[in-house]
Design a protein around this motif. Structure first.
Motif, PDB file in Angstrom:
ATOM      1  N   LEU A  39       3.941  -4.083  12.289  1.00  0.00           N
ATOM      2  CA  LEU A  39       3.726  -5.496  11.989  1.00  0.00           C
ATOM      3  C   LEU A  39       3.967  -5.770  10.510  1.00  0.00           C
ATOM      4  CD1 LEU A  39       0.424  -6.243  13.971  1.00  0.00           C
ATOM      5  CD2 LEU A  39       2.699  -7.115  14.532  1.00  0.00           C
ATOM      6  N   ILE A  40       3.462  -4.862   9.682  1.00  0.00           N
ATOM      7  CA  ILE A  40       3.639  -5.010   8.233  1.00  0.00           C
ATOM      8  C   ILE A  40       5.107  -4.848   7.857  1.00  0.00           C
ATOM      9  CG2 ILE A  40       3.111  -3.919   6.019  1.00  0.00           C
ATOM     10  CD1 ILE A  40       0.321  -3.231   7.250  1.00  0.00           C
ATOM     11  N   ALA A  41       5.750  -3.813   8.414  1.00  0.00           N
ATOM     12  CA  ALA A  41       7.158  -3.556   8.094  1.00  0.00           C
ATOM     13  C   ALA A  41       8.051  -4.715   8.517  1.00  0.00           C
ATOM     14  CB  ALA A  41       7.616  -2.269   8.772  1.00  0.00           C
ATOM     15  N   ASP A  42       7.657  -5.393   9.605  1.00  0.00           N
ATOM     16  CA  ASP A  42       8.446  -6.525  10.102  1.00  0.00           C
ATOM     17  C   ASP A  42       8.176  -7.813   9.331  1.00  0.00           C
ATOM     18  OD1 ASP A  42       9.609  -4.892  11.986  1.00  0.00           O
ATOM     19  OD2 ASP A  42       8.301  -5.506  13.627  1.00  0.00           O
ATOM     20  N   GLY A  43       7.291  -7.752   8.350  1.00  0.00           N
ATOM     21  CA  GLY A  43       7.005  -8.922   7.526  1.00  0.00           C
ATOM     22  C   GLY A  43       6.180  -9.983   8.233  1.00  0.00           C
ATOM     23  N   LEU A  44       5.367  -9.557   9.206  1.00  0.00           N
ATOM     24  CA  LEU A  44       4.601 -10.520  10.005  1.00  0.00           C
ATOM     25  C   LEU A  44       3.194 -10.771   9.473  1.00  0.00           C
ATOM     26  CD1 LEU A  44       5.662  -9.369  13.600  1.00  0.00           C
ATOM     27  CD2 LEU A  44       6.603 -11.230  12.204  1.00  0.00           C
ATOM     28  N   ILE A  45       2.764  -9.997   8.482  1.00  0.00           N
ATOM     29  CA  ILE A  45       1.418 -10.137   7.925  1.00  0.00           C
ATOM     30  C   ILE A  45       1.504 -10.616   6.485  1.00  0.00           C
ATOM     31  CG2 ILE A  45      -0.777  -8.981   7.457  1.00  0.00           C
ATOM     32  CD1 ILE A  45       0.001  -9.126  10.441  1.00  0.00           C
ATOM     33  N   ASP A  46       0.864 -11.738   6.195  1.00  0.00           N
ATOM     34  CA  ASP A  46       0.849 -12.287   4.838  1.00  0.00           C
ATOM     35  C   ASP A  46      -0.366 -11.846   4.041  1.00  0.00           C
ATOM     36  OD1 ASP A  46       3.195 -14.237   4.982  1.00  0.00           O
ATOM     37  OD2 ASP A  46       2.000 -14.865   6.701  1.00  0.00           O
ATOM     38  N   ILE A  47      -1.506 -11.721   4.718  1.00  0.00           N
ATOM     39  CA  ILE A  47      -2.758 -11.332   4.060  1.00  0.00           C
ATOM     40  C   ILE A  47      -3.373 -10.218   4.886  1.00  0.00           C
ATOM     41  CG2 ILE A  47      -5.027 -12.079   3.265  1.00  0.00           C
ATOM     42  CD1 ILE A  47      -3.947 -14.988   3.307  1.00  0.00           C
ATOM     43  N   LEU A  48      -3.592  -9.060   4.265  1.00  0.00           N
ATOM     44  CA  LEU A  48      -4.162  -7.913   4.962  1.00  0.00           C
ATOM     45  C   LEU A  48      -5.506  -7.553   4.351  1.00  0.00           C
ATOM     46  CD1 LEU A  48      -3.667  -5.644   7.111  1.00  0.00           C
ATOM     47  CD2 LEU A  48      -2.800  -4.251   5.206  1.00  0.00           C
ATOM     48  N   PHE A  49      -6.532  -7.430   5.203  1.00  0.00           N
ATOM     49  CA  PHE A  49      -7.870  -7.033   4.772  1.00  0.00           C
ATOM     50  C   PHE A  49      -8.152  -5.597   5.202  1.00  0.00           C
ATOM     51  CE2 PHE A  49      -8.221 -11.640   5.025  1.00  0.00           C
ATOM     52  CZ  PHE A  49      -8.984 -11.959   3.909  1.00  0.00           C
ATOM     53  N   ALA A  50      -8.733  -4.819   4.294  1.00  0.00           N
ATOM     54  CA  ALA A  50      -9.110  -3.437   4.600  1.00  0.00           C
ATOM     55  C   ALA A  50     -10.300  -3.046   3.731  1.00  0.00           C
ATOM     56  CB  ALA A  50      -7.948  -2.488   4.316  1.00  0.00           C
ATOM     57  N   ASN A  51     -11.083  -2.066   4.209  1.00  0.00           N
ATOM     58  CA  ASN A  51     -12.014  -1.409   3.298  1.00  0.00           C
ATOM     59  C   ASN A  51     -11.350  -0.107   2.838  1.00  0.00           C
ATOM     60  OD1 ASN A  51     -12.481   0.582   5.288  1.00  0.00           O
ATOM     61  ND2 ASN A  51     -14.329  -0.447   6.034  1.00  0.00           N
ATOM     62  N   GLU A  52     -12.043   0.654   2.009  1.00  0.00           N
ATOM     63  CA  GLU A  52     -11.419   1.856   1.439  1.00  0.00           C
ATOM     64  C   GLU A  52     -10.986   2.852   2.511  1.00  0.00           C
ATOM     65  OE1 GLU A  52     -12.959   3.387  -2.577  1.00  0.00           O
ATOM     66  OE2 GLU A  52     -14.674   2.298  -1.758  1.00  0.00           O
ATOM     67  N   SER A  53     -11.849   3.084   3.483  1.00  0.00           N
ATOM     68  CA  SER A  53     -11.544   4.058   4.528  1.00  0.00           C
ATOM     69  C   SER A  53     -10.356   3.603   5.372  1.00  0.00           C
ATOM     70  CB  SER A  53     -12.765   4.278   5.430  1.00  0.00           C
ATOM     71  OG  SER A  53     -13.844   4.791   4.695  1.00  0.00           O
ATOM     72  N   GLU A  54     -10.322   2.321   5.686  1.00  0.00           N
ATOM     73  CA  GLU A  54      -9.210   1.775   6.479  1.00  0.00           C
ATOM     74  C   GLU A  54      -7.901   1.838   5.704  1.00  0.00           C
ATOM     75  OE1 GLU A  54     -12.447  -1.235   8.481  1.00  0.00           O
ATOM     76  OE2 GLU A  54     -10.890  -2.049   7.160  1.00  0.00           O
ATOM     77  N   LEU A  55      -7.970   1.533   4.408  1.00  0.00           N
ATOM     78  CA  LEU A  55      -6.771   1.603   3.580  1.00  0.00           C
ATOM     79  C   LEU A  55      -6.212   3.021   3.568  1.00  0.00           C
ATOM     80  CD1 LEU A  55      -4.896   0.113   1.512  1.00  0.00           C
ATOM     81  CD2 LEU A  55      -6.420   1.013  -0.266  1.00  0.00           C
ATOM     82  N   ALA A  56      -7.105   4.011   3.404  1.00  0.00           N
ATOM     83  CA  ALA A  56      -6.675   5.410   3.380  1.00  0.00           C
ATOM     84  C   ALA A  56      -6.020   5.805   4.701  1.00  0.00           C
ATOM     85  CB  ALA A  56      -7.862   6.322   3.077  1.00  0.00           C
ATOM     86  N   ALA A  57      -6.619   5.363   5.812  1.00  0.00           N
ATOM     87  CA  ALA A  57      -6.075   5.703   7.126  1.00  0.00           C
ATOM     88  C   ALA A  57      -4.714   5.056   7.342  1.00  0.00           C
ATOM     89  CB  ALA A  57      -7.041   5.276   8.221  1.00  0.00           C
ATOM     90  N   LEU A  58      -4.571   3.802   6.914  1.00  0.00           N
ATOM     91  CA  LEU A  58      -3.299   3.105   7.100  1.00  0.00           C
ATOM     92  C   LEU A  58      -2.204   3.722   6.234  1.00  0.00           C
ATOM     93  CD1 LEU A  58      -2.009   0.603   8.545  1.00  0.00           C
ATOM     94  CD2 LEU A  58      -2.383  -0.624   6.395  1.00  0.00           C
ATOM     95  N   ALA A  59      -2.548   4.033   4.975  1.00  0.00           N
ATOM     96  CA  ALA A  59      -1.571   4.592   4.041  1.00  0.00           C
ATOM     97  C   ALA A  59      -1.358   6.082   4.241  1.00  0.00           C
ATOM     98  CB  ALA A  59      -2.007   4.319   2.607  1.00  0.00           C
TER      99      ALA A  59
END
Length: 331
Positions: free
Chosen positions: A206-226
């Protein structure tokens, strides 16, 4: 492009929270990681855990529903799309969200399963451990998506929790298409690490396709996504892929990166953390309200911090004081 009527329209799980205090030993006994959220896949499982609870308090909840209720409390105009059953908890949810000033008219679903519920155990340190039965919420059909309302909202807000079941996932994809066609922004919250473990590839696409303008994460979620535990590296990696990235850091406050601009705010001081249920949801309320009102990045973060501080100072994930009066301190 027409001026939107709504500030934010959200799609999420329609859930009634049942909150009770619990000890750390009890959390260990039921086999759930403290501070996490686990899904329950049957009403029988939910009933069995409910029987073990101490005296509880029922409060309408659901992550995205909490967020738009918070925005309404700040004076914003909001709508919510989510599935309840034609039962008592469904009536409770519908009444509460409408009473909060949120437009909600998704038709109730007849028969089983029941309206979703989240059994929340709050330990003495204010941490909440959630056990969620999605119930009727996982059967939100694409046909229930009010495309006109989505097209008439400045921001469409989606919760990662609802990505798990197939039917509402299809509904959210249809909603994203509608928002995009209308030239509106799409905001997405990752919700929990378990959501990323199950659907991380979908979220990254979804992010790669440019479909998300505002993304919310906490630290743990950010680490998992990245897929890295290095916070600065994770922040830089994801911020390069979305127009606006917002990361909450608990007692350390929050940061956001938008178009190369970075802002950091501390957590608002409070006397005591009572219950962290809904902290991220209400942070999103303040931030999205600020963005919908044209506030700058730092002011939007401060609004988020104010709302989060209010919600963790009492039991439950809906505000109990005048959020607008608190927010007006920022001018």
């Amino acid at each position: 492009m027409s001026t939107p009527t709504y500030d934010v329209v959200a799609i999420g799980n329609a859930i009634v929270d049942i909150l009770a205090t619990a000890t750390d030993d009890f959390i260990t006994e039921i086999g759930v990681a403290k501070g996490s959220m686990q899904l329950m896949f049957s009403s029988e499982e939910a009933d069995a855990l409910y029987a073990k609870m101490g005296p509880g308090r029922e409060v309408s909840g659901g992550s995205a529903a909490n967020t738009v209720a918070g925005i309404a409390a700040l004076g914003g105009k909001t709508g919510f799309l989510g599935q309840v059953a034609a039962d008592q908890l469904g009536d409770v949810f519908a009444h509460d969200i409408r009473a909060a000033g949120v437009h909600f008219d998704t038709p109730a679903r007849p028969g089983e399963p029941t309206t979703g519920r989240c059994l929340i155990f709050v330990t003495p340190d204010g941490q909440r451990t959630m056990n969620t039965f999605l119930g009727a919420g996982q059967f939100l059909p694409a046909a229930a998506i009010d495309r006109a309302m989505i097209a008439d909202a400045a921001i469409l807000y989606l919760e990662g929790y609802l990505w798990d079941p197939e039917e509402p996932r299809a509904a959210m994809r249809a909603a994203i298409d509608t928002a995009r066609e209308a030239g509106r922004k799409v905001a997405f919250t990752l919700s929990d690490v378990f959501c990323i473990s199950r659907h991380g590839d979908d979220f990254r696409q979804l992010i790669a396709d440019g479909l998300i303008d505002i993304l919310f994460a906490n630290e743990s979620e950010l680490a998992a996504l990245a897929q890295t535990d290095d916070f600065d590296a994770a922040l830089a990696k994801i911020a390069a892929q979305v127009p606006t990235l917002v990361v909450t850091r608990g007692a350390e406050g929050a940061c956001a990166i938008q178009g190369g601009t970075r802002a950091i705010v501390p957590a608002e001081p409070i006397a005591r953390v009572v219950d962290t249920t809904g902290a991220g949801d209400l942070f999103a309320s303040g931030f999205l309200h600020g963005q919908a009102q044209g506030r700058d990045l730092e002011t939007s973060l401060k609004l988020g911090a104010i709302c989060a501080a209010e919600i963790i100072s009492h039991v439950g994930a809906r505000p109990v004081v005048n959020l607008k009066a608190l927010a007006d301190r920022l001018g």
